[in-house]
Design a protein around this motif. Structure first.
Motif, short mmCIF file in Angstrom:
data_model
loop_
_atom_site.label_atom_id
_atom_site.label_comp_id
_atom_site.label_asym_id
_atom_site.label_seq_id
_atom_site.Cartn_x
_atom_site.Cartn_y
_atom_site.Cartn_z
N THR A 202 0.83 -1.15 -0.02
CA THR A 202 -0.24 0.10 -0.01
C THR A 202 0.76 1.27 0.02
O THR A 202 1.76 1.24 0.78
CB THR A 202 -0.98 0.02 1.24
OG1 THR A 202 -1.72 -1.16 1.32
CG2 THR A 202 -1.81 1.31 1.27
N LEU A 203 0.45 2.21 -0.80
CA LEU A 203 1.25 3.58 -0.74
C LEU A 203 -0.23 4.35 -0.53
O LEU A 203 -1.35 4.41 -0.90
CB LEU A 203 1.56 4.04 -2.20
CG LEU A 203 3.02 3.26 -2.76
CD1 LEU A 203 3.30 3.49 -3.77
CD2 LEU A 203 3.96 3.21 -1.64
N GLY A 204 0.04 5.46 0.21
CA GLY A 204 -0.97 6.36 0.96
C GLY A 204 -0.43 7.67 1.19
O GLY A 204 0.69 7.94 1.33
N LEU A 205 -1.64 8.65 1.35
CA LEU A 205 -1.34 9.74 1.89
C LEU A 205 -2.29 10.36 3.09
O LEU A 205 -3.33 10.02 3.11
CB LEU A 205 -1.39 11.08 0.84
CG LEU A 205 -0.68 11.06 -0.21
CD1 LEU A 205 -1.03 12.21 -1.31
CD2 LEU A 205 0.96 11.46 0.11
N ASN A 206 -1.58 10.92 4.05
CA ASN A 206 -2.51 11.51 5.34
C ASN A 206 -2.46 12.92 5.20
O ASN A 206 -1.38 13.42 5.57
CB ASN A 206 -1.94 10.74 6.65
CG ASN A 206 -2.41 9.26 6.74
OD1 ASN A 206 -3.06 8.58 5.96
ND2 ASN A 206 -1.68 8.78 7.74
N VAL A 207 -3.46 13.57 5.13
CA VAL A 207 -3.63 14.89 4.98
C VAL A 207 -4.47 15.41 6.21
O VAL A 207 -5.71 15.10 6.42
CB VAL A 207 -4.16 15.42 3.60
CG1 VAL A 207 -4.24 16.85 3.69
CG2 VAL A 207 -3.70 14.90 2.54
N PRO A 208 -3.58 16.28 7.19
CA PRO A 208 -4.44 16.79 8.37
C PRO A 208 -5.36 17.74 7.84
O PRO A 208 -4.88 18.70 7.22
CB PRO A 208 -3.18 17.22 9.29
CG PRO A 208 -2.23 17.44 8.20
CD PRO A 208 -2.27 16.56 7.33
N LEU A 209 -6.43 17.60 8.52
CA LEU A 209 -7.60 18.56 8.39
C LEU A 209 -7.87 19.27 9.44
O LEU A 209 -8.91 20.16 9.83
CB LEU A 209 -8.69 17.72 7.78
CG LEU A 209 -8.97 17.21 6.44
CD1 LEU A 209 -10.24 16.45 6.26
CD2 LEU A 209 -8.34 18.00 5.57
N GLY A 210 -7.20 18.97 10.68
CA GLY A 210 -7.42 19.81 12.01
C GLY A 210 -6.16 19.13 12.91
O GLY A 210 -5.35 18.48 12.51
N LYS A 211 -6.74 19.54 14.22
CA LYS A 211 -5.89 18.86 15.27
C LYS A 211 -5.99 17.35 15.48
O LYS A 211 -4.88 16.63 15.50
CB LYS A 211 -6.19 19.40 16.73
CG LYS A 211 -5.16 19.12 17.81
CD LYS A 211 -5.56 19.88 19.02
CE LYS A 211 -4.50 19.61 20.14
NZ LYS A 211 -4.88 20.20 21.41
#
Length: 282
Positions: A239-248
């Motif tokens: 698996t390849l992926g991205l985690n994009v923070p949208l807040g705390k």
């Protein structure tokens, strides 16, 4: 005789004059002494007044100096307390960034899509002879939930750290998506219509700078065939992926997984997206 009378007369006049002079001198001396005593008393009074004024002035000066010293002492104490508060805040912030958030926990879920390369015509389910495995089909959508537990390391101040951890994923494939997978993998099994087509996956890997995911592990697709037998298809997963923070605490996670090997004859792809809650521990 006349000479004696004249001598006595002159001597009497001299004596009288001497007495008047002595009286005048004594009166003058007494006046001078009175004036001197008055002057000395005034001078004493003035000196007393000046001395009292000087005392009061010194007292006021001492009071002002004491107030100034007290104000400076209070200001120094306030500055020291403020510095201590700042240092304590920085210390707690550094401790929090270095030690408190060493462990990261994320729990989330969302939709996934079963995507296969264009299969051979013999492997296409009935009614899909003109469709491609890469074309959009909403019936290929399924749901999943996952959890991630990781250890943060290589932290520098408040910058994002690298994280090593494990992912656990579970979900359900609808019957249409499962049929496509079985046809693609050339598995001669027909699932029941009410079968629980669940899959579970366990992966280990890294979150680079807490946003880019690289992981791999093992997975298993399960279903019940027409004979009531539980079938488990095992496969490898990367698996390849991205985690994009949208807040705390809120994170948007998106990934693309490749399923291959073991019971899978051909590679299968499953992109997914969803939201997760992130928590720091210890």
């Amino acid at each position: 005789m006349k000479k004696l009378i004249l001598f006595f007369a002159l001597s009497g006049m001299l004596i009288a004059l001497h007495g008047q002079c002595s009286k005048s001198k004594s009166s003058c001396c007494s006046k001078k002494s009175k004036n001197y005593s008055k002057t000395s008393s005034k001078a004493k009074k003035n000196s007393n007044v000046n001395r009292e004024y000087y005392r009061n002035y010194q007292g006021r000066q001492n009071t002002r100096q004491e107030r100034r010293v007290r104000a400076q002492r209070n200001q120094a104490r306030h500055n020291r307390h403020r510095t201590e508060r700042r240092s304590n805040a920085n210390h707690h912030r550094n401790r929090r960034s270095v030690s408190k958030d060493r462990l990261m926990l994320m729990v989330g879920g969302g939709p996934s899509y079963t995507l296969d390369p264009a299969p051979a015509s013999s492997g296409i389910p009935k009614g899909e002879e003109t469709t491609s495995g890469l074309s959009w089909n909403p019936q290929m959508l399924s749901g999943f939930g996952n959890a991630f537990l990781g250890y943060r390391f290589d932290m520098k101040g408040n910058k994002k750290a690298n994280v090593f951890g494990v992912w656990g994923t579970a979900g359900l494939l609808n019957s249409h998506a499962l049929e496509r997978v079985l046809y693609t993998q050339e598995v001669v099994q027909v699932p029941r219509s009410n079968s629980q087509n669940s899959f579970t996956e366990l992966e280990a890997g890294f979150l680079l700078k807490e946003w880019f995911r690289v992981s791999g592990g093992l997975g298993q697709q399960s279903f019940t065939n027409l004979g009531g037998e539980r079938i488990d298809l095992r496969y490898n997963i990367a698996t390849l992926g991205l985690n994009v923070p949208l807040g705390k605490t809120l994170v948007w996670q998106t990934s693309a997984s490749m399923l291959f090997g073991k019971d899978f004859q051909k590679a299968s792809f499953r992109p997914a997206t969803g939201l997760a809650l992130r928590f720091g521990m210890l």
